[in-house]
Design an enzyme around this catalytic site. Sequence first.
Site, PDB file in Angstrom:
ATOM      1  CG  ASN A  10      39.258  38.860  33.297  1.00 31.40           C
ATOM      2  OD1 ASN A  10      38.174  39.385  33.562  1.00 31.40           O
ATOM      3  ND2 ASN A  10      40.117  38.465  34.227  1.00 31.40           N
ATOM      4  CD1 TRP A  11      37.521  43.281  28.546  1.00 30.93           C
ATOM      5  CD2 TRP A  11      35.435  44.081  28.453  1.00 30.93           C
ATOM      6  NE1 TRP A  11      37.196  43.451  27.216  1.00 30.93           N
ATOM      7  CE2 TRP A  11      35.917  43.947  27.130  1.00 30.93           C
ATOM      8  CE3 TRP A  11      34.132  44.553  28.634  1.00 30.93           C
ATOM      9  CZ2 TRP A  11      35.157  44.279  26.010  1.00 30.93           C
ATOM     10  CZ3 TRP A  11      33.362  44.889  27.520  1.00 30.93           C
ATOM     11  CH2 TRP A  11      33.883  44.754  26.226  1.00 30.93           C
ATOM     12  CE  LYS A  12      42.673  41.464  35.015  1.00 34.48           C
ATOM     13  NZ  LYS A  12      43.829  41.105  35.813  1.00 34.48           N
ATOM     14  CG  HIS A  96      41.123  35.639  37.464  1.00 33.98           C
ATOM     15  ND1 HIS A  96      41.879  36.515  38.215  1.00 33.98           N
ATOM     16  CD2 HIS A  96      41.495  35.831  36.174  1.00 33.98           C
ATOM     17  CE1 HIS A  96      42.660  37.210  37.396  1.00 33.98           C
ATOM     18  NE2 HIS A  96      42.446  36.802  36.152  1.00 33.98           N
ATOM     19  CD  GLU A  98      42.753  39.964  39.076  1.00 33.89           C
ATOM     20  OE1 GLU A  98      41.625  40.166  38.630  1.00 33.89           O
ATOM     21  OE2 GLU A  98      43.791  40.215  38.417  1.00 33.89           O
ATOM     22  CD  GLU A 168      44.789  33.913  33.799  1.00 27.19           C
ATOM     23  OE1 GLU A 168      44.803  34.646  32.803  1.00 27.19           O
ATOM     24  OE2 GLU A 168      44.132  34.184  34.814  1.00 27.19           O
ATOM     25  N   GLY A 174      49.040  41.004  35.195  1.00 29.29           N
ATOM     26  CA  GLY A 174      49.015  42.449  35.394  1.00 29.29           C
ATOM     27  C   GLY A 174      50.354  43.042  35.792  1.00 29.29           C
ATOM     28  CB  SER A 214      52.028  40.237  31.092  1.00 33.24           C
ATOM     29  OG  SER A 214      51.815  40.761  32.393  1.00 33.24           O
ATOM     30  N   GLY A 235      44.069  40.164  30.057  1.00 32.12           N
ATOM     31  CA  GLY A 235      43.488  41.180  30.927  1.00 32.12           C
ATOM     32  C   GLY A 235      43.704  42.572  30.356  1.00 32.12           C
ATOM     33  N   GLY A 236      44.770  43.231  30.788  1.00 30.83           N
ATOM     34  CA  GLY A 236      45.039  44.625  30.415  1.00 30.83           C
ATOM     35  C   GLY A 236      44.939  44.909  28.919  1.00 30.83           C
TER      36      GLY A 236
HETATM   37  C1  PEP Z   1      43.973  38.106  33.575  1.00 31.77           C
HETATM   38  O1  PEP Z   1      43.268  38.966  34.067  1.00 31.77           O
HETATM   39  O2  PEP Z   1      43.561  36.942  33.533  1.00 31.77           O
HETATM   40  C2  PEP Z   1      45.287  38.482  33.036  1.00 31.77           C
HETATM   41  C3  PEP Z   1      46.022  37.540  32.533  1.00 31.77           C
HETATM   42  O3  PEP Z   1      45.645  39.807  33.105  1.00 31.77           O
HETATM   43  P1  PEP Z   1      46.876  40.517  32.310  1.00 31.77           P
HETATM   44  O4  PEP Z   1      46.764  40.096  30.869  1.00 31.77           O
HETATM   45  O5  PEP Z   1      46.656  41.978  32.511  1.00 31.77           O
HETATM   46  O6  PEP Z   1      48.138  40.013  32.933  1.00 31.77           O
END
Ligand code: PEP
Length: 252
Positions: A10-12, A96, A98, A168, A174, A214, A235-236
Amino acid sequence: MSRRPLIAGNWKMYLTKDEAVQLASSIASSCRGIDDRDVMLAPPSIFLQAVSESVRDSPVMVAGQNVCWESEGAFTGEISPVMLKNAGAAMVILGHSERRHIFHESDELVNKRLLGALRFDLIPILCIGETLDQREEEQTFAVLEQQLAKGFADVCLEDAEKVLIAYEPVWAIGTGKTATREQAQDAHYFVRGVLSGLYEKKLADKVRILYGGSVKPDNIDSLMAEPDIDGALVGGAALQSESFDRIIHFSK
Ligand code: PEP
């Protein structure tokens, strides 16, 4: 029951167009020859088409980060399932944290989007997860149960089989705090039980449940060793080819 793993990035709201194309091309080349797992990228929607072109002829799939429920209409700021598919998307992330927490998307709205995605043959990844307060108040299972029941409202058995779930925990997204493999496994096992109650055991055994929060090169192998963890939503660590490559090439 063997479920095909999916590693999803997920590049957000990150990357320029050039960076997106470069990263997608690099991931596509490192995925050539992979045939025992699926890989997916969810770029910002404005780069979907370019990313889809960069991964053409590779096993990498492309996804939207959200979708409207109508094919067209007066919905300023929204993107329709038909448009996502035109741009090359096969899947879409929905609910999600966010979207739920920053943009106040309710379970009802997420359900509307999910029904819309299914109506137009986009495969939804339904994200669910508890906040830190809810975990500390021992509300985790109640929250997951409610998000699933409301998220799957009016979804028939045949369509429910197509949906993927991403567990999640909000406190792990994050933040660098990963759920332990035991916490993640417990939640995934619980989710499968809820699906079995909402539909049937056969369906619950088939649905892929991803873990997100994470995920990094140094924890993916142990997470993937758990019996009910069928992949990861990243994500990251999906924003750099080196770390995402390592995650894609997990071994149990
Ligand atoms: C996400 O954006 O769904 C996510 C899990 O981010 P991260 O891996 O950065 O925690």
